[in-house]
Scaffold this motif. Sequence first.
Motif, PDB file in Angstrom:
ATOM      1  N   GLU A  32       0.825  -1.211   0.000  1.00 58.54           N
ATOM      2  CA  GLU A  32       0.000   0.000   0.000  1.00 58.54           C
ATOM      3  C   GLU A  32       0.865   1.270   0.000  1.00 58.54           C
ATOM      4  O   GLU A  32       0.446   2.296  -0.528  1.00 58.54           O
ATOM      5  N   PHE A  33       2.066   1.177   0.554  1.00 60.36           N
ATOM      6  CA  PHE A  33       2.949   2.332   0.628  1.00 60.36           C
ATOM      7  C   PHE A  33       4.221   2.110  -0.193  1.00 60.36           C
ATOM      8  O   PHE A  33       5.295   2.584   0.165  1.00 60.36           O
ATOM      9  N   SER A  34       4.095   1.395  -1.289  1.00 58.35           N
ATOM     10  CA  SER A  34       5.233   1.089  -2.158  1.00 58.35           C
ATOM     11  C   SER A  34       4.868   1.398  -3.605  1.00 58.35           C
ATOM     12  O   SER A  34       3.719   1.265  -4.006  1.00 58.35           O
ATOM     13  N   ASP A  35       5.872   1.825  -4.366  1.00 52.96           N
ATOM     14  CA  ASP A  35       5.695   2.071  -5.794  1.00 52.96           C
ATOM     15  C   ASP A  35       7.053   1.928  -6.477  1.00 52.96           C
ATOM     16  O   ASP A  35       7.951   1.298  -5.924  1.00 52.96           O
ATOM     17  N   ASP A  36       7.223   2.510  -7.656  1.00 51.28           N
ATOM     18  CA  ASP A  36       8.486   2.377  -8.385  1.00 51.28           C
ATOM     19  C   ASP A  36       9.619   3.173  -7.755  1.00 51.28           C
ATOM     20  O   ASP A  36      10.784   2.942  -8.075  1.00 51.28           O
ATOM     21  N   ASN A  37       9.311   4.117  -6.866  1.00 54.89           N
ATOM     22  CA  ASN A  37      10.323   4.955  -6.217  1.00 54.89           C
ATOM     23  C   ASN A  37      10.623   4.557  -4.783  1.00 54.89           C
ATOM     24  O   ASN A  37      11.653   4.958  -4.237  1.00 54.89           O
ATOM     25  N   ALA A  38       9.721   3.817  -4.156  1.00 53.81           N
ATOM     26  CA  ALA A  38       9.857   3.538  -2.729  1.00 53.81           C
ATOM     27  C   ALA A  38       9.182   2.223  -2.366  1.00 53.81           C
ATOM     28  O   ALA A  38       8.254   1.782  -3.033  1.00 53.81           O
ATOM     29  N   ALA A  39       9.686   1.643  -1.277  1.00 58.33           N
ATOM     30  CA  ALA A  39       9.054   0.450  -0.717  1.00 58.33           C
ATOM     31  C   ALA A  39       9.055   0.586   0.793  1.00 58.33           C
ATOM     32  O   ALA A  39      10.051   0.983   1.392  1.00 58.33           O
ATOM     33  N   CYS A  40       7.910   0.258   1.391  1.00 56.38           N
ATOM     34  CA  CYS A  40       7.777   0.299   2.840  1.00 56.38           C
ATOM     35  C   CYS A  40       8.012  -1.111   3.382  1.00 56.38           C
ATOM     36  O   CYS A  40       7.271  -2.033   3.058  1.00 56.38           O
ATOM     37  N   VAL A  42       8.078  -3.408   6.633  1.00 55.14           N
ATOM     38  CA  VAL A  42       7.561  -3.444   7.998  1.00 55.14           C
ATOM     39  C   VAL A  42       8.431  -4.384   8.828  1.00 55.14           C
ATOM     40  O   VAL A  42       8.487  -5.587   8.558  1.00 55.14           O
ATOM     41  N   ILE A  43       9.114  -3.813   9.813  1.00 54.87           N
ATOM     42  CA  ILE A  43       9.928  -4.617  10.728  1.00 54.87           C
ATOM     43  C   ILE A  43       9.055  -5.132  11.860  1.00 54.87           C
ATOM     44  O   ILE A  43       9.093  -6.303  12.207  1.00 54.87           O
ATOM     45  N   ASP A  44       8.267  -4.252  12.464  1.00 53.67           N
ATOM     46  CA  ASP A  44       7.250  -4.636  13.437  1.00 53.67           C
ATOM     47  C   ASP A  44       6.187  -3.545  13.468  1.00 53.67           C
ATOM     48  O   ASP A  44       6.194  -2.653  12.619  1.00 53.67           O
ATOM     49  N   ASP A  45       5.283  -3.592  14.430  1.00 44.97           N
ATOM     50  CA  ASP A  45       4.175  -2.635  14.475  1.00 44.97           C
ATOM     51  C   ASP A  45       4.629  -1.188  14.638  1.00 44.97           C
ATOM     52  O   ASP A  45       3.864  -0.274  14.337  1.00 44.97           O
ATOM     53  N   ASN A  46       5.855  -0.968  15.116  1.00 46.40           N
ATOM     54  CA  ASN A  46       6.320   0.390  15.404  1.00 46.40           C
ATOM     55  C   ASN A  46       7.506   0.840  14.564  1.00 46.40           C
ATOM     56  O   ASN A  46       7.945   1.977  14.694  1.00 46.40           O
ATOM     57  N   ILE A  47       8.053  -0.039  13.743  1.00 52.16           N
ATOM     58  CA  ILE A  47       9.268   0.294  12.988  1.00 52.16           C
ATOM     59  C   ILE A  47       9.092  -0.096  11.526  1.00 52.16           C
ATOM     60  O   ILE A  47       8.776  -1.246  11.213  1.00 52.16           O
ATOM     61  N   CYS A  48       9.333   0.877  10.642  1.00 52.04           N
ATOM     62  CA  CYS A  48       9.287   0.624   9.198  1.00 52.04           C
ATOM     63  C   CYS A  48      10.508   1.245   8.535  1.00 52.04           C
ATOM     64  O   CYS A  48      11.022   2.270   8.982  1.00 52.04           O
ATOM     65  N   LEU A  49      10.948   0.619   7.468  1.00 52.75           N
ATOM     66  CA  LEU A  49      11.981   1.189   6.605  1.00 52.75           C
ATOM     67  C   LEU A  49      11.297   1.701   5.357  1.00 52.75           C
ATOM     68  O   LEU A  49      10.431   1.018   4.806  1.00 52.75           O
ATOM     69  N   MET A  50      11.691   2.856   4.925  1.00 55.77           N
ATOM     70  CA  MET A  50      11.274   3.323   3.614  1.00 55.77           C
ATOM     71  C   MET A  50      12.513   3.240   2.738  1.00 55.77           C
ATOM     72  O   MET A  50      13.485   3.975   2.943  1.00 55.77           O
ATOM     73  N   LEU A  51      12.505   2.297   1.814  1.00 57.06           N
ATOM     74  CA  LEU A  51      13.589   2.161   0.855  1.00 57.06           C
ATOM     75  C   LEU A  51      13.268   3.091  -0.303  1.00 57.06           C
ATOM     76  O   LEU A  51      12.235   2.928  -0.960  1.00 57.06           O
ATOM     77  N   LEU A  52      14.123   4.060  -0.534  1.00 48.84           N
ATOM     78  CA  LEU A  52      13.869   5.074  -1.552  1.00 48.84           C
ATOM     79  C   LEU A  52      14.954   5.008  -2.617  1.00 48.84           C
ATOM     80  O   LEU A  52      16.145   4.951  -2.290  1.00 48.84           O
ATOM     81  N   THR A  53      14.553   5.018  -3.879  1.00 46.09           N
ATOM     82  CA  THR A  53      15.572   5.088  -4.924  1.00 46.09           C
ATOM     83  C   THR A  53      16.426   6.322  -4.653  1.00 46.09           C
ATOM     84  O   THR A  53      15.951   7.318  -4.093  1.00 46.09           O
ATOM     85  N   ARG A  54      17.694   6.252  -5.032  1.00 44.76           N
ATOM     86  CA  ARG A  54      18.590   7.386  -4.756  1.00 44.76           C
ATOM     87  C   ARG A  54      18.043   8.673  -5.372  1.00 44.76           C
ATOM     88  O   ARG A  54      18.105   9.730  -4.763  1.00 44.76           O
ATOM     89  N   GLN A  55      17.497   8.579  -6.571  1.00 43.83           N
ATOM     90  CA  GLN A  55      16.946   9.766  -7.231  1.00 43.83           C
ATOM     91  C   GLN A  55      15.789  10.357  -6.423  1.00 43.83           C
ATOM     92  O   GLN A  55      15.717  11.559  -6.204  1.00 43.83           O
ATOM     93  N   PHE A  56      14.880   9.506  -5.970  1.00 42.37           N
ATOM     94  CA  PHE A  56      13.752   9.971  -5.170  1.00 42.37           C
ATOM     95  C   PHE A  56      14.219  10.500  -3.818  1.00 42.37           C
ATOM     96  O   PHE A  56      13.705  11.501  -3.314  1.00 42.37           O
ATOM     97  N   PHE A  57      15.214   9.853  -3.236  1.00 50.28           N
ATOM     98  CA  PHE A  57      15.750  10.284  -1.939  1.00 50.28           C
ATOM     99  C   PHE A  57      16.257  11.723  -1.998  1.00 50.28           C
ATOM    100  O   PHE A  57      16.143  12.464  -1.027  1.00 50.28           O
ATOM    101  N   THR A  58      16.806  12.137  -3.140  1.00 51.75           N
ATOM    102  CA  THR A  58      17.341  13.498  -3.265  1.00 51.75           C
ATOM    103  C   THR A  58      16.269  14.568  -3.116  1.00 51.75           C
ATOM    104  O   THR A  58      16.588  15.721  -2.841  1.00 51.75           O
ATOM    105  N   THR A  59      15.003  14.193  -3.270  1.00 49.63           N
ATOM    106  CA  THR A  59      13.932  15.180  -3.131  1.00 49.63           C
ATOM    107  C   THR A  59      13.623  15.499  -1.671  1.00 49.63           C
ATOM    108  O   THR A  59      12.856  16.419  -1.395  1.00 49.63           O
ATOM    109  N   PHE A  60      14.221  14.773  -0.732  1.00 53.68           N
ATOM    110  CA  PHE A  60      13.963  14.966   0.692  1.00 53.68           C
ATOM    111  C   PHE A  60      14.933  15.945   1.344  1.00 53.68           C
ATOM    112  O   PHE A  60      14.738  16.333   2.491  1.00 53.68           O
ATOM    113  N   SER A  61      15.996  16.317   0.648  1.00 55.05           N
ATOM    114  CA  SER A  61      16.994  17.214   1.232  1.00 55.05           C
ATOM    115  C   SER A  61      17.763  17.914   0.119  1.00 55.05           C
ATOM    116  O   SER A  61      17.869  17.394  -0.999  1.00 55.05           O
TER     117      SER A  61
END
Length: 138
Positions: A32-40, A42-61
């Motif tokens: 539900e929270f994954s696409d061609d740029n990112a994947a969520c 789920v490690i457990d109910d309180n911890i998630c990793l957002m894997l972001l393509t390097r190109q998409f990651f650059t939009t965060f900073s």
Amino acid sequence: MTSRMIFLNLPVAELNRSKNFYEALGWKINQEFSDDNAACVVIDDNICLMLLTRQFFTTFSTRQVADTTEKIGATYGLALTSSAEVDALAAAALSAGGTEEISEDKRAQEEQVGMYSRTFLDPDGHQWEPFWMDYPGN
């Protein structure tokens, strides 16, 4: 959903390779929270990793994205319930293509305080440190 969660946003070179690596650790992809740029992941109910393509990651900073295969910027400690669980996660990471870093000095320091850990790097060089600590009352 709990009111407090942690999301670690990690830049990755190859999204599918990274998804496969983390799924091999037994963690699930939330489609539900994954696409061609990112994947969520789920490690457990309180911890998630957002894997972001390097190109998409650059939009965060506006800052340059670190090359984690060359330099370390952070380590990700994950408290587990036993030393056997630490070993199982590390074994899964190595089997999935991760690499292990061993520091005898660090191990000696941890033994003095009743702690046990392993260190592995994912395919992009992100450093994970699953650990177990013998807290009073365990």
